[in-house]
Enzyme design. Sequence first.
Site, PDB file in Angstrom:
ATOM      1  N   GLU A 196       0.816  -1.213   0.000  1.00  0.00           N
ATOM      2  CA  GLU A 196       0.000   0.000   0.000  1.00  0.00           C
ATOM      3  C   GLU A 196       0.850   1.263   0.000  1.00  0.00           C
ATOM      4  OE1 GLU A 196      -2.803  -0.948  -0.778  1.00  0.00           O
ATOM      5  OE2 GLU A 196      -2.516  -2.988  -0.137  1.00  0.00           O
ATOM      6  N   THR A 197       1.000   1.838  -1.166  1.00  0.00           N
ATOM      7  CA  THR A 197       1.857   2.997  -1.372  1.00  0.00           C
ATOM      8  C   THR A 197       1.357   3.727  -2.604  1.00  0.00           C
ATOM      9  OG1 THR A 197       3.803   1.868  -0.458  1.00  0.00           O
ATOM     10  CG2 THR A 197       4.229   3.719  -1.896  1.00  0.00           C
ATOM     11  N   ILE A 198       1.516   5.034  -2.645  1.00  0.00           N
ATOM     12  CA  ILE A 198       1.349   5.746  -3.917  1.00  0.00           C
ATOM     13  C   ILE A 198       2.676   6.401  -4.275  1.00  0.00           C
ATOM     14  CG2 ILE A 198      -1.100   6.157  -3.494  1.00  0.00           C
ATOM     15  CD1 ILE A 198       1.094   9.201  -3.701  1.00  0.00           C
TER      16      ILE A 198
END
Length: 526
Positions: free
Chosen positions: A347-349
């Site tokens: 979960e990363t942007i």
Amino acid sequence: MRDFQIPGRSTVFAANGMIATSHPLASKIGVQILEAGGNAMDAAIAAAVAQGICEPQMTGIGGDCFVLVKPAGRDDIVALNGSGRAPKAASAQALRDAGHTTVPLTKPDAVTVPGAVDAFCRLSADWGKIGLAATLAPAIHYAEAGIPVAPRTAFDWAEAEDRPHGAGAKFFLQNGKALKAGQTFRAPGQAEVLRRISADGRDAFYEGEVAHDMVDALSAQGGVHTLDDFAATACDYTDPISGTYQGIEMVEHPPNGQGATAILINNILSQFDIASMDPLGAQRAHIEAEATKLGYDTRNRFLSDPDYMERLDYMVSMDTATALAKLIDPARAMESATTLSEQVHKETICLTVVDKDQMAVSLIYSIFNSFGSGIASDKFGILFQNRGAGFTLEAGHPNELGPGKRPMHTIIPGMLRKSGKVIMPFCVMGGAYQANGHARFVTNLVDFGMDVQSAIDAPRCFAYQGELSVERGYSDQVRQELSDLGHNVVIPEGPIGGAQAILIDHENGILHGASDPRKDGCALGY
């Protein structure tokens, strides 16, 4: 050129400015900021903060960031570390005494103080043009008005439906259930926090009512965080590190991010004739998998808060890579690397921006696991990261949880230089995969001559924690050949990571934007 009879996406071309993100609204916001006179830093911050509303399972103002900046008219690169620290009262021994062998993911023990807000305020002041109020205005609007949940976001939301708890469930679930594609997510409490930050800067977040809301929420669940921990939060400018692969210099953020691991993997791969291999064949995947195991084993032994790390030179040394490459058997898989307490997550942007003056930004922003710790503050609904799960509880390890320390981070922004000129800001998200992803992206470009979009689109594989995850884009024959080499081959439930990149074509004065189809987003220019 791609085969236009086969589904895919084209590289995006523009002359004046470009942004690539994992959500179309974030890309639109970034382009609008550029068109309105903002620069690449303004656009990057505006888009990133908005993505905390577009993709709340991925990121938010309760998280951390790392940033690389190429200033306009220059080819040097500036690094900023926006990762937070463990509270002063954090204790690995206390967790060991309680019977833990790893930092518990959904408890306040895993919550490090959020660093991203301080970083965004600093970057806006030092590098932006239009001011924080204008930069945060789009995110404030959409946090109140709401954003329809996109398909990939809905997929991730459903997978993590059990993660938000307490106030987290109130703010990030509807009637205890994940939001579905097309439903609207709103975060009016976060809009109010952003409104205060736009008026009063970082102190509006790290002191006063907002800080009290965060500390009270953590304390109620047994956290040892204090108002002083929040008030003391400060980002740091650091010196980038780099390694060269076949004439292309890959510039990375230094520890506590794992950029050194990406450099080490590429250095190991440089000992083999990767270009002679089939880019989607078993031999290339095998050699890369073995290099990754060795690189991550080294990472797990040494990488930590830079104040505690003593082996950075060793990790980026070509001598180290040469010695490790000799351990690779082209005909047989080795055992997996030693494990760290770091948990598997995705979960990363990340986003990249280049403006008309060729300021370039690579920014990565994360809350670690899906919905982070699952803990949110009671009044404003600020969701806390669980970056502290990147610490180990092994006594004496340089990455051991400790007071005021930064944990080992998986998130890493990147840039490429050729002949001294920056040619591309890029980033590859996907939790632990990111170092492997950087190495593969570079070899796709350099060894196989892929254009920037094709280099992102190409199928991926990842050797980690005893398995070799191989995306469905590979053939069954290749999977069998890898299994025959001794790999424990699995097809992952979801895609491996995501990526954003912008090639700066200096000769023609054109930007080439690419965005990963594994996400909802796109590259946009003007």
